[in-house]
Design an enzyme around this catalytic site. Structure first.
Site, PDB file in Angstrom:
ATOM      1  N   THR A 126      -1.808   4.508  10.053  1.00  0.00           N
ATOM      2  CA  THR A 126      -1.428   3.751  11.240  1.00  0.00           C
ATOM      3  C   THR A 126       0.089   3.786  11.424  1.00  0.00           C
ATOM      4  OG1 THR A 126      -3.328   2.294  10.960  1.00  0.00           O
ATOM      5  CG2 THR A 126      -1.537   1.484  12.346  1.00  0.00           C
ATOM      6  N   ASP A 175       0.816  -1.217   0.000  1.00  0.00           N
ATOM      7  CA  ASP A 175       0.000   0.000   0.000  1.00  0.00           C
ATOM      8  C   ASP A 175       0.847   1.264   0.000  1.00  0.00           C
ATOM      9  OD1 ASP A 175       0.847  -0.243   2.649  1.00  0.00           O
ATOM     10  OD2 ASP A 175      -1.157  -0.372   3.501  1.00  0.00           O
TER      11      ASP A 175
END
Length: 493
Positions: A259, A237
């Site tokens: 995150t 990602d």
């Protein structure tokens, strides 16, 4: 020309449909779902079959909304994997990278191959949850799954295999395993052998943009859709997010804020010299033959964990409320080193932050606002620290920082980051990973010619928001104190 992008994060996943209309990109969210790890018998796992179910639901919802995507692509986090037996069946749910089975394994691994040699051969930042160390931990534990495994697939490879029946490993995600020779772009089987890792597990590597296969007849029949092509996009990602950065020049710096926070730049070749090793930077594969020189840092995980603990204790804070409380809290009271190992997976994040401040002789934050101010300022100062090192390693001076990912929704964090680095922060888009995923699909389908064209289209469709630095001497003095605190933390913890 529509494509369907599945973007899987550590806490949630999304299915987004991308369409090009008159040179602009339109994105429609068709499905969103939780991605919650499951703890069983002291182990932390990903519920990968639930993820596959949600991917099928995303395809169904796109169909029910009247969309007919020309292709599908999946990106996810790195390092984690599934093991298949000789019949192609999954051998148990994959471990979560925060599972403690890799605790202390690095020290033993370095007796087999020194840390410097591992870095020189792979160019990858040494972190205990890297795929190499996960596999070595399983080998040490006499894992039954590893003993019976015939193939290893990274998470997006595994989900793509469920869709197509084809077993290949995509380059950008394979590069994160710490088992890839970045020069040859091939598996380092000599290194695997030295760690006792079966070399036959590893499937052929393909470049991002490869048309891997189509939905199997069984999946096609189950969902009532055609045999849609599935493309191996930039499946890490972060690689997709970098592809989705709306930069208008080649020498740019980016911060992928979620995150995890990942700060770096895009280069033509990996940087594997002694200084990069000493600073524990990483060189991960990118789109179009590029490499991503970057540093993995803690991100909004610290905030998410504080919110989770407070909720357990009966104190429920909305995200916007925490930002407001942080804005109201006095600045420059205390800081933490966000990348200290003590914050990787603590049982009680607020207490851990207080312990760090106490052990480094600082004021101890008491309220939620004080806690959030401490975290946000620390994240901003850590960005400056890493940006300065990125400039030195790359030999480039960056005029500002492109900030993309979900973290840009925290406008205070974006402004504090601009203040800390003393340069503009250009924030957006939030869905950079999905847009990079779509861009690679469109390039593979011939709809867009180059990555530069895709970035220009993203920039025009989703103009970034500029945050100008509010610099003064207080910020410079505070940064120097932050560095002293981080050093004291290394001594104390």
């Amino acid at each position: 020309m529509s494509v369907l992008a599945f973007d899987l994060g550590a806490g949630s996943g999304r299915a987004l449909l991308g369409e090009i209309e008159s040179g602009n990109i339109r994105v429609t969210e068709v499905h969103r779902f939780a991605n919650e790890p499951v703890r069983v018998g002291g182990r932390l796992h990903w519920d990968v079959l639930r993820l596959f179910h949600e991917i099928k639901q995303g395809i169904l919802k796109a169909k029910h909304a009247g969309h007919r995507p020309q292709s599908i692509g999946i990106d996810s986090w790195a390092v984690d994997f599934g093991l298949l037996d000789r019949n192609g069946e999954l051998l148990g749910n994959p471990y979560h990278y925060r599972d403690p089975h890799t605790d202390h394994v690095m020290e033993e691994a370095y007796r087999i191959m020194p840390a410097g040699e591992i870095f020189a051969r792979t160019g990858i930042q040494l972190m205990q949850f890297n795929t190499l160390f996960q596999l070595y931990a399983m080998k040490r534990a006499d894992s039954v799954a590893l003993e019976h495994a015939a193939a290893l697939l990274m998470i997006p490879d595994l989900l793509r295999y469920f869709l197509t029946g084809e077993k290949v490993s995509e380059f950008t995600n394979a590069s994160t395993t710490q088992m890839l020779d970045p020069g040859a772009k091939s598996w380092d089987k000599d290194m695997m052998g030295r760690f006792g890792i079966p070399t036959g597990l590893f499937v052929p590597i393909v470049e991002p943009g490869t048309k891997v296969g189509r939905l199997t007849a069984a999946v096609s029949e189950e969902l009532g859709v055609g045999r849609i092509p599935v493309i191996a996009v930039a499946e890490h990602d972060t690689a997709s997010a970098v592809a989705g950065v709306p930069a208008d020049r080649q020498d740019f710096a980016y911060l992928i804020c979620g995150t995890w926070s990942l700060l770096g730049t895009e280069l033509e070749a990996p940087v594997v010299h002694e200084q990069a090793y000493a600073w524990n930077f990483t060189n991960e594969g990118g789109v179009g033959g590029t490499f991503r020189l970057l540093k993995n840092m803690a991100g909004t995980w610290l905030i998410q964990e504080c919110r989770r603990i407070w909720a357990v204790e009966g104190k429920h804070y909305e995200h916007g409320e925490l930002v407001r409380l942080a804005e109201e809290a006095p600045p420059f009271q205390a800081w933490i080193d966000p990348d200290d190992a003590m914050f990787l997976s603590p049982r009680h994040m607020p207490a851990q932050i207080q312990h760090y401040c106490r052990s480094t002789g600082q004021a101890v934050p008491q309220t939620a606002g004080e806690m959030m101010r401490t975290v946000l300022e620390s994240l901003a100062f850590q960005c400056r620290f890493v940006l300065e090192r990125t400039q030195r390693l790359s030999g480039r001076e960056f005029p500002g920082l492109h900030m993309v990912g979900g973290g840009i929704r925290n406008e205070l964090l974006a402004q504090l980051t601009a203040n800390a680095i003393g340069k503009p922060v250009w924030a957006g888009p939030a869905e950079a990973s999905a847009l990079g995923n779509m861009a690679v699909q469109w390039i593979a389908l011939g709809e867009i010619g180059t990555l530069e064209e895709a970035r220009a289209m993203i920039r025009a469709s989703f103009p970034p928001v500029a945050y100008e630095p509010e610099r003064n001497d207080d910020w410079e003095r505070a940064y120097r104190k932050f560095l002293q605190v981080a050093e004291a933390g290394r001594q104390a913890n």
